[in-house]
Each structure stands twice: as structure tokens, then as C-alpha cells.
Design an enzyme around this catalytic site. Structure first.
Site, PDB file in Angstrom:
ATOM      1  CD  GLU A   1     -13.924  17.825   3.939  1.00 29.87           C
ATOM      2  OE1 GLU A   1     -13.594  16.794   3.329  1.00 29.87           O
ATOM      3  OE2 GLU A   1     -13.160  18.411   4.739  1.00 29.87           O
ATOM      4  CB  ALA A  51      -4.544  11.099   6.987  1.00 33.06           C
ATOM      5  N   GLY A  94      -0.481   4.266   0.297  1.00 32.73           N
ATOM      6  CA  GLY A  94      -1.293   5.345   0.881  1.00 32.73           C
ATOM      7  C   GLY A  94      -0.513   5.993   2.015  1.00 32.73           C
ATOM      8  N   GLY A 106       0.822  -1.219   0.000  1.00 33.12           N
ATOM      9  CA  GLY A 106       0.000   0.000   0.000  1.00 33.12           C
ATOM     10  C   GLY A 106       0.847   1.257   0.000  1.00 33.12           C
ATOM     11  N   GLY A 110      -0.213   5.228   5.275  1.00 32.71           N
ATOM     12  CA  GLY A 110       0.560   4.330   6.131  1.00 32.71           C
ATOM     13  C   GLY A 110       1.799   3.816   5.421  1.00 32.71           C
TER      14      GLY A 110
HETATM   15  C1  LIG Z   1     -12.942  10.838   0.455  1.00 42.28           C
HETATM   16  C2  LIG Z   1     -12.113  10.696   1.707  1.00 42.28           C
HETATM   17  C3  LIG Z   1     -11.842  11.805   2.487  1.00 42.28           C
HETATM   18  C4  LIG Z   1     -11.061  11.701   3.634  1.00 42.28           C
HETATM   19  N1  LIG Z   1     -10.808  12.813   4.368  1.00 42.28           N
HETATM   20  C5  LIG Z   1      -9.981  12.730   5.430  1.00 42.28           C
HETATM   21  C6  LIG Z   1      -9.625  13.898   6.160  1.00 42.28           C
HETATM   22  O1  LIG Z   1     -10.060  15.011   5.838  1.00 42.28           O
HETATM   23  N2  LIG Z   1      -8.766  13.765   7.209  1.00 42.28           N
HETATM   24  C7  LIG Z   1      -8.242  12.538   7.569  1.00 42.28           C
HETATM   25  O2  LIG Z   1      -7.448  12.467   8.500  1.00 42.28           O
HETATM   26  N3  LIG Z   1      -8.588  11.421   6.915  1.00 42.28           N
HETATM   27  C8  LIG Z   1      -9.433  11.479   5.846  1.00 42.28           C
HETATM   28  N4  LIG Z   1      -9.776  10.345   5.170  1.00 42.28           N
HETATM   29  C9  LIG Z   1      -9.273   9.051   5.665  1.00 42.28           C
HETATM   30  C10 LIG Z   1      -7.830   8.811   5.253  1.00 42.28           C
HETATM   31  O3  LIG Z   1      -7.650   9.115   3.893  1.00 42.28           O
HETATM   32  C11 LIG Z   1      -7.476   7.365   5.556  1.00 42.28           C
HETATM   33  O4  LIG Z   1      -7.634   7.149   6.934  1.00 42.28           O
HETATM   34  C12 LIG Z   1      -6.041   7.049   5.148  1.00 42.28           C
HETATM   35  O5  LIG Z   1      -5.891   7.197   3.760  1.00 42.28           O
HETATM   36  C13 LIG Z   1      -5.683   5.622   5.550  1.00 42.28           C
HETATM   37  O6  LIG Z   1      -4.382   5.355   5.141  1.00 42.28           O
HETATM   38  P1  LIG Z   1      -3.965   3.857   4.775  1.00 42.28           P
HETATM   39  O7  LIG Z   1      -2.511   3.900   4.463  1.00 42.28           O
HETATM   40  O8  LIG Z   1      -4.434   2.930   5.807  1.00 42.28           O
HETATM   41  O9  LIG Z   1      -4.802   3.503   3.474  1.00 42.28           O
HETATM   42  P2  LIG Z   1      -4.891   4.250   2.093  1.00 42.28           P
HETATM   43  O10 LIG Z   1      -4.376   5.631   2.160  1.00 42.28           O
HETATM   44  O11 LIG Z   1      -6.273   4.019   1.621  1.00 42.28           O
HETATM   45  O12 LIG Z   1      -3.890   3.426   1.175  1.00 42.28           O
HETATM   46  C14 LIG Z   1      -4.105   2.084   0.868  1.00 42.28           C
HETATM   47  C15 LIG Z   1      -3.302   1.731  -0.368  1.00 42.28           C
HETATM   48  O13 LIG Z   1      -3.307   0.327  -0.530  1.00 42.28           O
HETATM   49  C16 LIG Z   1      -3.494   0.004  -1.882  1.00 42.28           C
HETATM   50  N5  LIG Z   1      -4.052  -1.349  -1.937  1.00 42.28           N
HETATM   51  C17 LIG Z   1      -5.222  -1.784  -1.412  1.00 42.28           C
HETATM   52  N6  LIG Z   1      -5.370  -3.093  -1.613  1.00 42.28           N
HETATM   53  C18 LIG Z   1      -4.264  -3.514  -2.281  1.00 42.28           C
HETATM   54  C19 LIG Z   1      -3.840  -4.763  -2.794  1.00 42.28           C
HETATM   55  N7  LIG Z   1      -4.565  -5.871  -2.629  1.00 42.28           N
HETATM   56  N8  LIG Z   1      -2.673  -4.826  -3.463  1.00 42.28           N
HETATM   57  C20 LIG Z   1      -1.929  -3.702  -3.639  1.00 42.28           C
HETATM   58  N9  LIG Z   1      -2.283  -2.495  -3.168  1.00 42.28           N
HETATM   59  C21 LIG Z   1      -3.431  -2.408  -2.495  1.00 42.28           C
HETATM   60  C22 LIG Z   1      -4.418   1.076  -2.398  1.00 42.28           C
HETATM   61  O14 LIG Z   1      -4.297   1.206  -3.809  1.00 42.28           O
HETATM   62  C23 LIG Z   1      -3.916   2.316  -1.648  1.00 42.28           C
HETATM   63  O15 LIG Z   1      -2.922   2.996  -2.368  1.00 42.28           O
HETATM   64  C24 LIG Z   1     -10.554  10.424   4.017  1.00 42.28           C
HETATM   65  C25 LIG Z   1     -10.838   9.305   3.242  1.00 42.28           C
HETATM   66  C26 LIG Z   1     -11.607   9.438   2.094  1.00 42.28           C
HETATM   67  C27 LIG Z   1     -11.889   8.224   1.252  1.00 42.28           C
END
Ligand SMILES: Cc1cc2nc3c(=O)[nH]c(=O)nc-3n(C[C@H](O)[C@H](O)[C@H](O)COP(=O)(O)OP(=O)(O)OC[C@H]3O[C@@H](n4cnc5c(N)ncnc54)[C@H](O)[C@@H]3O)c2cc1C
Length: 420
Positions: free
Chosen positions: A180, A329, A19, A17, A21
């Protein structure tokens, strides 16, 4: 598990991922004696909090989703791999991914799983076709096409009823994303598109925000929640709380009102911003380790963010369930950095230090231009000061100087002017 530094065979860290994290974990390992392989099914790092601005035409995709390879080009110990992870073998320490028929098996010594979450339709997956969610760049572009397409078709429509349905936008979910999105749709119709159409006035559009719970932004406390509702209503948004969406089709939505009566709203464009479900990779890990999962599919992790019996496997961000944290995030960023620090610490022979401690930096949501709400510890801020705070925080976390500049330019055009 390899725990010693060996110049010939560096410790292999696989991160799933790119994202918040995964990217922040990878960056935190920049100086560690490790080889990092970052796998993602997309080639970009997506800044999800501003996706709604892509959907409503304020920002373009490049600013919100810079290529991961470009972000990490100077980090020599990081390899970026495009691939959809399909299996994780915790015994053999291998991750398998595929892309365009190519399968790749990547061994690891330490694993950080940060695959995030998807949208949940609470068992009504058929709603997705008519009410897209906003989780990816593709989703945001699909919504943008639907929103601006609705205005274009309305210009050609002679029938009043059909035009009204084209100019009705229903947003489901009164959390930050829904608020939003609804605020931005109202601004678009009141300001953004003013004077651009000849057969109707975009200001006559109807924006409805539907929330099943008793309040919008319920997690922000009563005061900010009430302020948000008032601000939305002032913008012209119809806020419907204690109201459930019980049906969605191409032509509209069916609602169950607080008094249990059914109501139909004809609306061509619907946006789903309610409910999340963790990555299916959580299921694989739960089965292999016996870790518990909650209703949203999140995995219960130990205080050091690892899985039972697997100190080499960290789960961070939206995929993990840990008391005192939420799907935001900052949780993902801090979790990713913590896992990276723990891996590096072990390699340097440092004993595992304290458990992960989340430092809550507060919550922010914008309602419209110049208006936001912020809840930071006991401090509650609203209006223009909160909006400035929102602006600064978001600019800080957008990756890359060039992207920041470009975002500032687009915000100036949209917020001071009304261009999209
Ligand atoms: C529309 C929206 C608005 C938001 N607004 C806010 C905000 O204002 N403030 C805030 O703090 N948080 C906000 N959030 C929440 C925040 O974005 C998430 O909590 C954060 O992105 C989580 O990070 P993560 O690394 O866990 O996952 P993500 O950032 O979702 O990253 C996950 C990654 O894993 C990849 N992935 C998934 N499955 C697989 C797989 N099987 N194989 C390979 N790659 C894979 C995806 O492509 C992605 O790139 C928002 C979320 C959304 C959807």
C-alpha cells in the site's frame, strides 16, 4: 477471582490497550455489571490500516486517531486512564502504569491484555533511525515529513546524483503495508504532485519495493500476488523479490540480490514495513505464567484466550499466538469481544461456553486508487470491485460518523481529484 455480581463493588475489569482488541472489548462490556478501566499510553484509538494515508498526505491524524475518551464518553462504566503499563502482578491482581512521573496501581478482577505489537528490525535496531516504521501516529507524521521534505529539498538541489537520491524511495517489506505504501508513493509522484515543482518532474521519482520472500502479498495466494506485482509495476514501482536488506544508513540501502551479489541503492527516504514483534508486556506475562512465546514474542494462549493457571487473564490481538489466527484487526476485534463475553457470562453465572473460534472475513489490500485485491475464503477479487469492497470495509470500521464523513471527503479530493 470475583465472579459474583455485587452492586456495591462491581467486578473490576482492566483493559490494557485502546487498539482494536482493547476498544472492542471495552465496548462489548457496556451493558455488563462491571467497572472497566482502559489504560493506554496514548490518548487515542489508532486505526493502523490507514496510517500509510496519513504518511502520504491523504488523511489527517484526527480521522485516524480519535480520542478514546470521546469514543467512550457515553459508556458510563468505562474509565479511560492515560499511562504506560510497566508491570502486571498476576498474584496480587494489580496493573502498574506511569505517565509523566505519576505512578498508578490499578486492581482488577479480570484483565484483558491487548497491547499489540511493535516493529521488528530482525536484530538490526540501528536501521530504525534511517528507515522508520509505521506503527504510530508519530511514525506516520515523521514519514510524511521525510517524504514531502525530500521533494522540497530536491527542488533546491542542483546536483543530479543528489537529486536522484532525494527522489528515490525504498519500501522494505512486501506485505499489505509495504504494498500500500509503495503504491501510494508511486501515485503521489505520478499524479499527486504533478506540475507542482519547477526544477524536476516528480514522475521521475523511483519507488523500490524490497521483499525477502519470493512474492509480494505472499499470503494472498499465487494469483493475487502475481496480479499485485503486475499492478505495482504498471504504476512504475520496481518490485524486488528474494532480495534482502543487509544495510541501511542515512544515504541509502544495501541489498543482497537473489544471486547473493550486493547492490547499493542511494535513497534518502526509506520506509520499514517488515516484521513485527509483540509488546514487551508479553515477556512479563510469559515469565509469570510459563506461557510459551514464539519468535515474534507472541504469547501462546489457551483455546479461551486465557493464560495457563489464570482464567481471569485474557490476551488478545497481535500479542496472542493461536493456531489459525494472524496479526490482523479482525482477530483482535473478535478476540476482544470474546473475552468481554466470557467475563460477562461468568458474572451472570453462565458456564464457560465454547472455545474462541475465529471467523475469517478475508484479507484486503489496496494497490492504488481504484485497484485492490481481496481474498475472502475461496473467492479472489481484484481491481475495481475489490477496491470498492476495501472502501466500504474501511469506512465501516472507522470510528465515529464525523470521522467517516471527513474521510469520504478527503478520499474524494484525493482519488477523484489529486489533492493532498
Ligand atoms: C501500518 C499497518 C497497517 C495495517 N493494515 C491492516 C489491514 O489493512 N487490515 C488488517 O486487518 N490489519 C492491519 N494491520 C494490523 C492491525 O492493525 C493489527 O492487527 C491490530 O491493530 C491489532 O490490534 P491490537 O488491539 O492487538 O493492537 P493495537 O491495535 O496495536 O493496539 C495496541 C494498543 O496498546 C497500547 N500499548 C502498547 N503497549 C502499552 C503499554 N505498555 N502500556 C499502555 N498501552 C500500551 C498501544 O498504544 C495501542 O494503542 C495493520 C497494521 C499496521 C501497523
Amino acid at each position: 477471582m470475583t465472579t459474583q455480581t455485587d452492586a456495591a463493588t462491581p467486578h473490576r475489569v482492566v483493559v490494557i490497550g485502546s487498539g482494536f482488541g482493547g476498544l472492542f472489548a471495552t465496548k462489548a462490556l457496556q451493558r455488563a455489571p462491571v467497572e472497566v478501566t482502559l489504560i493506554d499510553r496514548t490518548s487515542h484509538h489508532l486505526f493502523q490500516p490507514l496510517l500509510y494515508q496519513v504518511a502520504t498526505g491523504i488523511l489527517s491524524t484526527g480521522e485516524m486517531a480519535p480520542p478514546t475518551r470521546e469514543i467512550l464518553r457515553k459508556q458510563r462504566n468505562a474509565h479511560v486512564v492515560l499511562g504506560d503499563v510497566t508491570s502486571i502482578d498476576l498474584e496480587a491482581h494489580r496493573v502498574t502504569s506511569t505517565v509523566l512521573g505519576r505512578t498508578r496501581v490499578i486492581p482488577y478482577d479480570s484483565l484483558i491484555v491487548a497491547a499489540g505489537s511493535g516493529q521488528s528490525y530482525f536484530g538490526n535496531d540501528h536501521f530504525a533511525e534511517f528507515a522508520p516504521s509505521m506503527k504510530s501516529i508519530d511514525d506516520a507524521l515523521e514519514l510524511r515529513a521525510r517524504i514531502f521534505g525530500a521533494y522540497e529539498i530536491a527542488e533546491l538541489e542542483d546536483d543530479e546524483k543528489a537529486r536522484a537520491a532525494l527522489l528515490t524511495f525504498v519500501v522494505v517489506g512486501g506485505g499489505p503495508t509495504g504494498v500500500e505504501m509503495a503504491g501510494q508513493l508511486a501515485e503521489l509522484s505520478m499524479r499527486g504532485l504533478r506540475q507542482e515543482f519547477r526544477t524536476f518532474d516528480p514522475a521521475d521519482s523511483r519507488v523500490v519495493l524490497v521483499e525477502a520472500g519470493p512474492a509480494v502479498l505472499g499470503g494472498y495466494g499465487e494469483k493475487l500476488s502475481a496480479k499485485t506485482r503486475r499492478a505495482l509495476e504498471k504504476l512504475g514501482v520496481e518490485v524486488r523479490v528474494n532480495t534482502k536488506v543487509v544495510g541501511v544508513d542515512a544515504a541509502g540501502v544495501d541489498l543482497e540480490d537473489p544471486d547473493k551479489s550486493l547492490e547499493r541503492i542511494e535513497a534518502v527516504t526509506k520506509v520499514w514495513a517488515a516484521g513485527v514483534s509483540s509488546s514487551p508486556l508479553g515477556g512479563i506475562l510469559a515469565e509469570a505464567t510459563g506461557a510459551a512465546r514464539n519468535r515474534a514474542g507472541q504469547l501462546a494462549v489457551g483455546p479461551d484466550l486465557t493464560l495457563p493457571g489464570h482464567p481471569e487473564v485474557f490476551v488478545v490481538g497481535d500479542m496472542m499466538q493461536l493456531p489459525g489466527t494472524a496479526g490482523v484487526a479482525q482477530v483482535a476485534i473478535q478476540g476482544g469481544r470474546f473475552a468481554a463475553g466470557r467475563i460477562a457470562g461468568r458474572l451472570y453465572g453462565r458456564p464457560d461456553a465454547a472455545a474462541f473460534h475465529y471467523r475469517d472475513k478475508g484479507m484486503l489490500a489496496t494497490i492504488s486508487r481504484f485497484r485492490a485485491v481481496a481474498s475472502i475464503g475461496r473467492l479472489e477479487v481484484s481491481g475495481f470491485p475489490a477496491w470498492i469492497l476495501w472502501l466500504v470495509v474501511h469506512l465501516f470500521y472507522i470510528v465515529g460518523f464525523r470521522n467517516r464523513l471527513s474521510v469520504v471527503m478527503h478520499w474524494t479530493v484525493s482519488f477523484l481529484g489529486r489533492g493532498r
